[in-house]
Design a protein around this motif. Structure first.
Motif, PDB file in Angstrom:
ATOM      1  N   ARG A  27       0.930  -1.243  -0.039  1.00 29.89           N
ATOM      2  CA  ARG A  27       0.021  -0.312  -0.174  1.00 29.89           C
ATOM      3  C   ARG A  27       1.144   0.930   0.363  1.00 29.89           C
ATOM      4  NH1 ARG A  27      -4.121   1.805   4.280  1.00 29.89           N
ATOM      5  NH2 ARG A  27      -2.530   1.014   5.853  1.00 29.89           N
ATOM      6  N   PHE A  28       2.329   1.553   1.104  1.00 32.16           N
ATOM      7  CA  PHE A  28       2.832   2.624   0.942  1.00 32.16           C
ATOM      8  C   PHE A  28       3.456   2.905  -0.723  1.00 32.16           C
ATOM      9  CE2 PHE A  28       7.515   3.818   0.909  1.00 32.16           C
ATOM     10  CZ  PHE A  28       7.179   4.921   1.616  1.00 32.16           C
ATOM     11  N   LEU A  29       3.556   1.242  -1.420  1.00 29.09           N
ATOM     12  CA  LEU A  29       4.751   1.533  -2.736  1.00 29.09           C
ATOM     13  C   LEU A  29       3.034   2.155  -3.752  1.00 29.09           C
ATOM     14  CD1 LEU A  29       6.381  -1.610  -3.150  1.00 29.09           C
ATOM     15  CD2 LEU A  29       7.801   0.780  -2.337  1.00 29.09           C
ATOM     16  N   ASP A  30       2.038   1.705  -3.704  1.00 25.77           N
ATOM     17  CA  ASP A  30       0.890   2.241  -4.406  1.00 25.77           C
ATOM     18  C   ASP A  30       0.923   3.920  -4.270  1.00 25.77           C
ATOM     19  OD1 ASP A  30       0.753  -0.570  -5.650  1.00 25.77           O
ATOM     20  OD2 ASP A  30      -0.838  -0.663  -4.222  1.00 25.77           O
ATOM     21  N   ALA A  31       0.933   4.240  -3.516  1.00 23.73           N
ATOM     22  CA  ALA A  31       1.019   5.678  -3.718  1.00 23.73           C
ATOM     23  C   ALA A  31       2.080   6.357  -4.349  1.00 23.73           C
ATOM     24  CB  ALA A  31       1.783   5.933  -1.638  1.00 23.73           C
ATOM     25  N   PHE A  32       3.172   6.213  -4.618  1.00 18.46           N
ATOM     26  CA  PHE A  32       4.141   6.523  -4.975  1.00 18.46           C
ATOM     27  C   PHE A  32       4.020   6.272  -7.051  1.00 18.46           C
ATOM     28  CE2 PHE A  32       6.259   6.523  -1.215  1.00 18.46           C
ATOM     29  CZ  PHE A  32       6.887   7.436  -0.973  1.00 18.46           C
ATOM     30  N   ALA A  33       4.063   7.439  -7.425  1.00 19.12           N
ATOM     31  CA  ALA A  33       4.519   7.333  -9.366  1.00 19.12           C
ATOM     32  C   ALA A  33       5.112   6.269  -9.783  1.00 19.12           C
ATOM     33  CB  ALA A  33       4.347   8.901  -9.245  1.00 19.12           C
ATOM     34  N   ALA A  34       5.184   5.522 -11.150  1.00 17.72           N
ATOM     35  CA  ALA A  34       5.723   4.425 -11.228  1.00 17.72           C
ATOM     36  C   ALA A  34       7.625   5.192 -11.207  1.00 17.72           C
ATOM     37  CB  ALA A  34       5.192   4.302 -12.924  1.00 17.72           C
ATOM     38  N   THR A  35       7.998   6.333 -11.623  1.00 14.95           N
ATOM     39  CA  THR A  35       8.930   6.644 -11.353  1.00 14.95           C
ATOM     40  C   THR A  35       9.789   7.734 -10.438  1.00 14.95           C
ATOM     41  OG1 THR A  35       8.195   8.965 -12.734  1.00 14.95           O
ATOM     42  CG2 THR A  35       9.238   7.129 -13.759  1.00 14.95           C
ATOM     43  N   GLY A  36       8.491   7.657  -9.081  1.00 12.56           N
ATOM     44  CA  GLY A  36       8.744   8.026  -7.709  1.00 12.56           C
ATOM     45  C   GLY A  36      10.268   7.904  -7.632  1.00 12.56           C
ATOM     46  N   THR A  37      10.239   8.925  -6.591  1.00 13.82           N
ATOM     47  CA  THR A  37      11.453   8.833  -5.448  1.00 13.82           C
ATOM     48  C   THR A  37      11.048   9.186  -3.730  1.00 13.82           C
ATOM     49  OG1 THR A  37      12.313  11.130  -5.812  1.00 13.82           O
ATOM     50  CG2 THR A  37      13.146   9.556  -7.612  1.00 13.82           C
ATOM     51  N   VAL A  38      12.126   7.853  -3.645  1.00 12.28           N
ATOM     52  CA  VAL A  38      12.464   8.491  -1.792  1.00 12.28           C
ATOM     53  C   VAL A  38      13.995   9.097  -1.644  1.00 12.28           C
ATOM     54  CG1 VAL A  38      13.122   7.774   0.360  1.00 12.28           C
ATOM     55  CG2 VAL A  38      10.596   7.030  -0.915  1.00 12.28           C
ATOM     56  N   ASP A  39      14.036  10.312  -1.442  1.00 11.33           N
ATOM     57  CA  ASP A  39      15.158  10.898  -0.817  1.00 11.33           C
ATOM     58  C   ASP A  39      15.866  11.114   0.215  1.00 11.33           C
ATOM     59  OD1 ASP A  39      17.070  12.940   0.029  1.00 11.33           O
ATOM     60  OD2 ASP A  39      17.448  14.405  -1.666  1.00 11.33           O
ATOM     61  N   ASP A  40      16.575   9.511   1.106  1.00  5.55           N
ATOM     62  CA  ASP A  40      16.396   9.321   2.580  1.00  5.55           C
ATOM     63  C   ASP A  40      17.329  10.617   2.778  1.00  5.55           C
ATOM     64  OD1 ASP A  40      16.141   9.000   4.995  1.00  5.55           O
ATOM     65  OD2 ASP A  40      17.055   6.869   4.799  1.00  5.55           O
ATOM     66  N   TRP A  41      17.835  11.809   3.252  1.00  6.52           N
ATOM     67  CA  TRP A  41      19.040  12.310   3.838  1.00  6.52           C
ATOM     68  C   TRP A  41      19.684  12.639   2.952  1.00  6.52           C
ATOM     69  CZ3 TRP A  41      18.810  14.867   8.730  1.00  6.52           C
ATOM     70  CH2 TRP A  41      17.807  14.769   9.635  1.00  6.52           C
ATOM     71  N   GLY A  42      19.932  12.944   1.195  1.00  2.00           N
ATOM     72  CA  GLY A  42      20.140  12.667   0.205  1.00  2.00           C
ATOM     73  C   GLY A  42      20.500  11.290  -0.315  1.00  2.00           C
ATOM     74  N   ARG A  43      20.197  10.317   0.474  1.00  2.00           N
ATOM     75  CA  ARG A  43      20.384   8.835  -0.352  1.00  2.00           C
ATOM     76  C   ARG A  43      18.835   8.807  -1.223  1.00  2.00           C
ATOM     77  NH1 ARG A  43      20.704   4.283   2.567  1.00  2.00           N
ATOM     78  NH2 ARG A  43      18.909   6.189   4.209  1.00  2.00           N
ATOM     79  N   VAL A  44      18.990   8.845  -2.624  1.00  2.00           N
ATOM     80  CA  VAL A  44      18.386   8.636  -3.498  1.00  2.00           C
ATOM     81  C   VAL A  44      18.030   7.454  -3.968  1.00  2.00           C
ATOM     82  CG1 VAL A  44      17.188   9.904  -6.207  1.00  2.00           C
ATOM     83  CG2 VAL A  44      18.109  11.570  -4.690  1.00  2.00           C
ATOM     84  N   PHE A  45      16.577   7.184  -4.368  1.00  2.00           N
ATOM     85  CA  PHE A  45      16.354   5.276  -4.369  1.00  2.00           C
ATOM     86  C   PHE A  45      14.710   6.069  -5.277  1.00  2.00           C
ATOM     87  CE2 PHE A  45      17.452   5.015   0.127  1.00  2.00           C
ATOM     88  CZ  PHE A  45      18.247   4.317  -0.003  1.00  2.00           C
ATOM     89  N   THR A  46      15.138   5.773  -6.247  1.00  2.00           N
ATOM     90  CA  THR A  46      13.777   5.696  -7.441  1.00  2.00           C
ATOM     91  C   THR A  46      13.759   4.189  -8.274  1.00  2.00           C
ATOM     92  OG1 THR A  46      15.063   8.082  -8.376  1.00  2.00           O
ATOM     93  CG2 THR A  46      13.207   7.252 -10.151  1.00  2.00           C
TER      94      THR A  46
END
Length: 111
Positions: A27-46
């Motif tokens: 459910r958490f992942l479903d909230a993101f766009a297909a190319t969405g990103t998480v920037d965790d204190w400068g570390r980026v996950f796409t």
């Protein structure tokens, strides 16, 4: 856990927070766009796979909790100040969500 969300906050943001608190990775992942990103204190996950890997290691996989939420509207999204708990980092953080339509484009985590 149902959270109180002020009027004007995108529904997808409350959905992502509720999913995190429920430890519901899908459910958490479903909230993101297909190319969405998480920037965790400068570390980026796409993208879904990278975000899942990060979450499994450092977020939902460590039974994260987000409490004492304070919402501040910003252009194209919302910043959420939260007290983070669980088996990983514990303490205050700000989660900034940039939203497009019904999806999160970017979630940035900072102090």
């Amino acid at each position: 856990m149902r959270i109180h969300v002020p009027e004007g906050v995108p529904a997808v943001v409350s959905e992502a927070i509720e999913a995190a608190n429920a430890h519901d990775t899908e459910r958490f992942l479903d909230a993101f766009a297909a190319t969405g990103t998480v920037d965790d204190w400068g570390r980026v996950f796409t993208g879904r796979d990278e975000i899942r890997g990060w979450s499994d290691r450092e977020f939902i996989g460590l039974q994260v909790t987000l409490d004492d939420l304070v919402f501040v509207e910003i252009p194209d999204g919302v910043a959420v100040r939260a007290r983070v708990g669980g088996g990983g980092f514990n303490g205050p953080s700000t989660f900034t969500f940039l939203v497009s339509g019904d999806s999160i484009d970017r979630m940035s985590i900072t102090a």
